[in-house]
Design a protein around this motif. Sequence first.
Motif, PDB file in Angstrom:
ATOM      1  N   MET A 243       0.801  -1.219   0.000  1.00 35.04           N
ATOM      2  CA  MET A 243       0.000   0.000   0.000  1.00 35.04           C
ATOM      3  C   MET A 243       0.836   1.271   0.000  1.00 35.04           C
ATOM      4  SD  MET A 243      -3.180   0.656  -0.185  1.00 35.04           S
ATOM      5  CE  MET A 243      -3.980   2.223  -0.399  1.00 35.04           C
ATOM      6  N   THR A 266      -8.895   5.613  -3.442  1.00 36.50           N
ATOM      7  CA  THR A 266      -8.646   4.667  -2.346  1.00 36.50           C
ATOM      8  C   THR A 266      -8.843   5.275  -0.965  1.00 36.50           C
ATOM      9  OG1 THR A 266      -6.270   5.204  -2.338  1.00 36.50           O
ATOM     10  CG2 THR A 266      -7.004   3.373  -3.745  1.00 36.50           C
ATOM     11  N   ARG A 267      -9.092   6.570  -0.891  1.00 34.67           N
ATOM     12  CA  ARG A 267      -9.196   7.225   0.414  1.00 34.67           C
ATOM     13  C   ARG A 267     -10.340   6.662   1.253  1.00 34.67           C
ATOM     14  NH1 ARG A 267      -6.236  10.723   3.712  1.00 34.67           N
ATOM     15  NH2 ARG A 267      -5.269  11.394   1.746  1.00 34.67           N
ATOM     16  N   ARG A 270      -9.582   3.114   2.497  1.00 36.90           N
ATOM     17  CA  ARG A 270      -8.548   3.165   3.537  1.00 36.90           C
ATOM     18  C   ARG A 270      -9.097   3.744   4.833  1.00 36.90           C
ATOM     19  NH1 ARG A 270      -4.538   6.607   2.162  1.00 36.90           N
ATOM     20  NH2 ARG A 270      -5.470   7.335   0.223  1.00 36.90           N
ATOM     21  N   LYS A 273     -11.012   0.951   6.427  1.00 35.61           N
ATOM     22  CA  LYS A 273     -10.053  -0.006   6.975  1.00 35.61           C
ATOM     23  C   LYS A 273      -9.457   0.520   8.278  1.00 35.61           C
ATOM     24  CE  LYS A 273      -6.212  -2.835   5.208  1.00 35.61           C
ATOM     25  NZ  LYS A 273      -5.020  -2.382   5.918  1.00 35.61           N
TER      26      LYS A 273
END
Length: 501
Positions: A243, A266-267, A270, A273
Motif C-alpha cells: 500500500m 482509495t481514500r 482506507r 479499513k
Amino acid sequence: MLRRFLHNTAISAVAYGVAGVLGLLAVGVIARSYGLTVLGLIVIVRAFLPSGFLALVDLGVSEVTTQAVARGRIGDWPVASEKVSLLTVIAGVAGTASGIALWVAAAPLAAIFKVAPDQIEIFITILRATALVLPVTFLGLVVEGALKGFEEYGWLRLTEVGGNLLYVASVYIAVWRDVPFEWVAYSYLAMIVAKYLVLAVVIYLMARVTPLRFSRWHTESRQDVFHRCWLMFNNRLAGSFQMTLVPLAIGALYSPAEVGTYDLITRLPRFLKAVMSPLYSAILPVSTRIEDDTRRLQILGRNGLVLPAAIVIPVLVVIGLFSDEILTVWVGAQHADQWPWLALSLCVPAVTVTLGAGQATLMVKSDFFRLNNRYLYLQVLAQYVLTALTIAWFRERAFILGWAVSYVVFAPLVAQQMLSFMNLPGSLFWEQVGRQMLVAVILAAAAAAYRMYSSTEGLVGLVVVGGVGCIGAWILSITLILSRRDRAMFGQFARAISHRQ
C-alpha cells in the motif's frame, strides 16, 4: 475483561470514525480547491512518515511495546521496563536516521517525482520540515504502544480526534484565506507534534505510579525484542509494498496528478479499513493475557470472524452500490466516473474486517505470525504481477486492481490457516461468505429497483437513501447471516457494556 475490551473498542471505533470523516472532508476540500496535483504532492510528502512508507523502518515498536506493557501488568514489570527502554532507543535511532536521510534526499526526490518547476522549492522545504519531525513521530510510536498496553484508549483517541479537528479547521481556513497549499502540509506536521507531546505527558503521569522505568536490558530481553521486531519488519516490508509504496511508484512513473487520482479513489476504503483497526489494537493486550487458554482464544477468534463482518460488510455493499453518488457529493461530478474503481476497492476493507480480528488475536503466536508473513509476501507478489499485466491499459488504476484482487484471492488461504491455529472448522469461513453473498445479491436487486423509479441527488438525499439502505442491510444481516447463538452473543456484549461495576 469483556466489558473493558468492548469499552476500549467502542471508544476507538467512534474516535477513528470521527477522525476519519474529518480526514475525508479535508481531502474533498483540497481536491476541489487546490486540484489533484497538489493533493498528490501532499500524499507523496506524507508517505515519508511512519504512517506511510517509513513504517518499513519503525520495526513494529508500537506493537511490541504494547505486548511488553501488557505482560508487565500481569506481574512482569522488570522485563517490561527492559524491553520498553530498548524499544525507545530503537525508535529514537530509526527516527533520527530517517530524518537525516530525508533531509539529504529532498532535492533528488523532487526530480524523481516529476514535481513542476514552480513547485520544486516548496516541495523540498516541506520534505525537510517533515525530516525534522521524524524523531518525534518515531518516539511517539512507543508512547502510543505503551498507552495501548495499559488499555487506556481515551487519551489516544481524544488527541486523534482533536488533532484532526484542528487540522481540518486549518484546511478550511487556508482555503477561505486563499493561502498557499504548503501551509496545509505544515499544519498537519504541527498537529502530529502537538499530539505526541500531549501523549508523552500522559504516559509519564501514568507510568509514574507503576514500576515501569527506564533500565538496562539483559540478553534475553534484547533477543526477544529483536526477534519480534524482525517479524514485524517482515510484516511491514510486505505491507509497505502492498500500500504505502504505491503512491511513490505512481509519482515516479507518472506525476503528482495521478497520485492525487489514486489517493482520491482509495481514500474511502482506507478510511473504512482504519476505522476497523482499533478493534485489532484492543484485541492485542487481551490475546496476550489469554495466549495459553485455547477455549477463550477460540471464542475470541470465532466471534471476531463472524460479528464484525456481519455489521460492516452489508454496509460496504450499500456504499459500493451508491459509489457514483458518493463521489459526486464528495469531490464533484467530474470524478464520478471513477465509481467502479471505488466499488472494487471496497473488497479490501471487506476482507480486512473478516480476517483482521483473528489475525490480531494470533499475533502473539510466532508460528502463525511467520506463516501469515509468507502469505502476505505471496499476496504482494500477486498484486504487482496483476498490476504489471494491466498497467498499460489502466495506468494508476492498475495498482487498485492488483490491490483489491490480491486481497480477495488470498483471503481463503489466510482464513484456513487462522482457523486451523484456533482449532476451528475451516467451513466456518465459507459459510459466512455464502451468507454475505446472499445479502449482497438482495441489496443489489433492491438498489436496481430503486433506480428504476427514482434518483439520489445532493447530500441530504444521499444520507437518507444511504441510511435506509444501511438499516435494511443490517436487518438482512441479523436475519440471514447471524445464527441464534450469534444474536445471543450480541446481547451479552450489550449487557457487558451497560453493566455497572
